[in-house]
Design an enzyme around this catalytic site. Structure first.
Site, PDB file in Angstrom:
ATOM      1  N   ASP A   1       0.760  -1.048  -0.216  1.00 46.35           N
ATOM      2  CA  ASP A   1       0.190   0.082  -0.059  1.00 46.35           C
ATOM      3  C   ASP A   1       1.039   1.042   0.001  1.00 46.35           C
ATOM      4  OD1 ASP A   1      -2.717  -1.303   0.272  1.00 46.35           O
ATOM      5  OD2 ASP A   1      -1.781  -1.895   2.375  1.00 46.35           O
TER       6      ASP A   1
ATOM      7  N   ASP B   1       0.576   5.150   0.973  1.00 41.70           N
ATOM      8  CA  ASP B   1      -0.270   6.413   1.614  1.00 41.70           C
ATOM      9  C   ASP B   1       0.340   7.728   1.125  1.00 41.70           C
ATOM     10  OD1 ASP B   1      -1.900   4.152   2.355  1.00 41.70           O
ATOM     11  OD2 ASP B   1      -1.088   4.225   4.401  1.00 41.70           O
TER      12      ASP B   1
ATOM     13  N   ASP C   1       2.497   6.948  15.551  1.00 38.84           N
ATOM     14  CA  ASP C   1       2.867   6.238  16.556  1.00 38.84           C
ATOM     15  C   ASP C   1       4.170   5.701  16.885  1.00 38.84           C
ATOM     16  OD1 ASP C   1       2.762   4.748  14.297  1.00 38.84           O
ATOM     17  OD2 ASP C   1       1.104   3.318  14.809  1.00 38.84           O
TER      18      ASP C   1
END
Length: 445
Positions: free
Chosen positions: A62, A64, A140
């Site tokens: 993926d 992003d 995070d």
């Protein structure tokens, strides 16, 4: 989110000749999104896992994008865009089967202009937009806070993530305890990413996990189900389970399984579980499907065995004890992890069919072979050999049964029945004795 728990961002720019990311390794569709946002006057960067994986020499699935454009502005630029999410408002730009996720930079503190909601210290909605510096420090882990800039092909690092990636280290941004309390699922993400990427969790990030593990009980059961699939169906199931054990998380996710593994002194149930997870990793590596029903049948089998042993010890008849144990384990588990019925019911069938593999009565053999769950239940029986070789005879019989034609199998069963009668054995009595032994035997694996 407490801004005081987060570090102050310090920009470090890593130029193209000092990193390994090449546009050749980036999805063409992600590049289209980046360039169109830049042409429209917005800042736009490849961000997060894709940057991290490319730096590690991996191939991201993926890609992003992070931008200072709002979701509505992104939608105006792309006709193939849809907006999703309540907790985090996101734009999905769709190219056939590929989705490029575009997120707006988010801020650390709410000045009243956005949409943020906290419940008991946990962030349940966060749509307050800010700068790239804000966005970096609120992510995070440092390895997920790296930005690839399309205009000069540099990597932008605000929290030391570039050095952590080079050192193959997982480090939380900010105060670990505060960040885990904001979102307890971060503890699972730490374990999952460490297992997936073969990274070490740095001591300060790891230390609070065993203490705060019970906070997972407050997480949404549906979200924990999705996290379990990510943990165990991404090709790193063994390393993930060992990580959960190492940091005391198994008892919070699978409490009955954890209790059963502790009480199983021989370690047979754990051996079987690890073998099953290793088989799962092999299937994922071979691009073969793995059913969540079979996965949870493995993960909860120790709990089922323990529950069944307790009910049999109370004198409950075998078949009733099996059904009761399966229902009890399932009902207790769904309080923590929302296991859908489309998976929990086949899981129970896999367990309950185990007892039938001891039968050699012709009618029951053919009925079991015709059962839609036969193959999954047989594969589970084979897996049980990792715990006990007492099932070897059943495995051999059913292996031959599947390879035989209907007539060949029928003839062999009739010949075996005739041989038993010739030896003076009654057909039903041995089967009842054998079934009772198999009920007890199921408890050992």
């Amino acid at each position: 989110m407490d801004p005081q728990a987060l570090p102050s961002p310090v920009l470090r720019t890593i130029p193209r000749d000092q990193h390994t990311i090449s546009r050749r390794d980036i999805s063409p569709n992600a590049l289209r999104v980046l360039y169109r946002l830049r042409e429209a006057g917005f800042g736009a960067y490849l961000v997060g896992g894709a940057v991290r994986d490319l730096l590690l020499g991996r191939h991201p699935k993926d890609f992003d994008v992070a931008t200072d454009a709002t979701p509505e502005q992104v939608r105006q630029l792309f006709r193939n865009c849809r907006l999703i999410g309540r907790r985090f408002r996101l734009a999905h730009v769709v190219y056939g089967r590929e989705i490029i996720e575009v997120a707006t930079f988010r801020a650390n503190s709410d000045d009243g202009s956005g949409d943020r909601e906290m419940e008991d210290g946990r962030l349940v909605r966060d749509n307050v937009y800010g700068s790239i510096e804000d966005d970096a420090v609120r992510r995070d882990f440092t390895c997920n806070a790296l930005y690839y800039a399309i205009e000069d092909f540099s990597v932008r690092d605000y929290v030391g993530g570039f050095d952590d990636v080079q050192a193959r280290t997982m480090r939380l941004i900010g105060d670990p305890e505060t960040r885990y309390r904001e979102d307890p699922v971060r503890m699972l993400r730490a374990v999952r990413l460490a297992a997936k990427l073969d990274l070490s969790i740095e001591p300060a990030t790891a230390a609070p996990i065993p203490v705060l593990a019970p906070l997972l009980g407050d997480a949404a059961p549906a979200r924990l189900f999705e996290e379990m699939l990510k943990l165990f169906l991404s090709g790193h199931a063994v390393a993930s389970f060992e990580g959960l054990e190492r940091y005391g998380l198994v008892a919070s996710l699978l409490p009955d399984t954890a209790a059963a593994l502790r009480s199983n002194r021989s370690g047979a149930l754990r051996r079987m579980l690890l073998q099953g997870l290793a088989n799962t990793d092999a299937r994922v590596a071979a691009d073969e499907p793995v059913s969540p029903a079979f996965l949870f049948a493995m993960l909860l089998w120790p709990a089922y065995c323990r529950a069944l042993a307790g009910l049999l010890a109370q004198g409950m008849p075998g078949e009733e004890a099996q059904r009761r144990a399966a229902d009890r384990v399932t009902l207790r588990q769904v309080q923590t992890i929302a296991l859908p019925k489309r998976f929990s019911l086949p899981m129970q069938e896999i367990w309950l069919l185990q007892e039938r593999f001891s039968s050699r009565q012709r009618r029951r053999v053919f009925r079991l072979l015709a059962n839609p769950r036969f193959r999954a239940a047989y594969d589970f029986l084979v897996l049980r050999l990792a715990a006990s070789d007492s099932h070897a005879g059943d495995v051999e019989f059913w292996q031959q049964a599947q390879a035989s034609s209907g007539d060949e199998l029928s003839d062999s069963l009739e010949a075996a029945a005739a041989a038993r009668e010739g030896d003076g054995e009654a057909d039903e009595a041995p089967r009842r004795r054998r079934r009772r032994r198999r009920s007890a035997g199921a408890v050992s694996g």
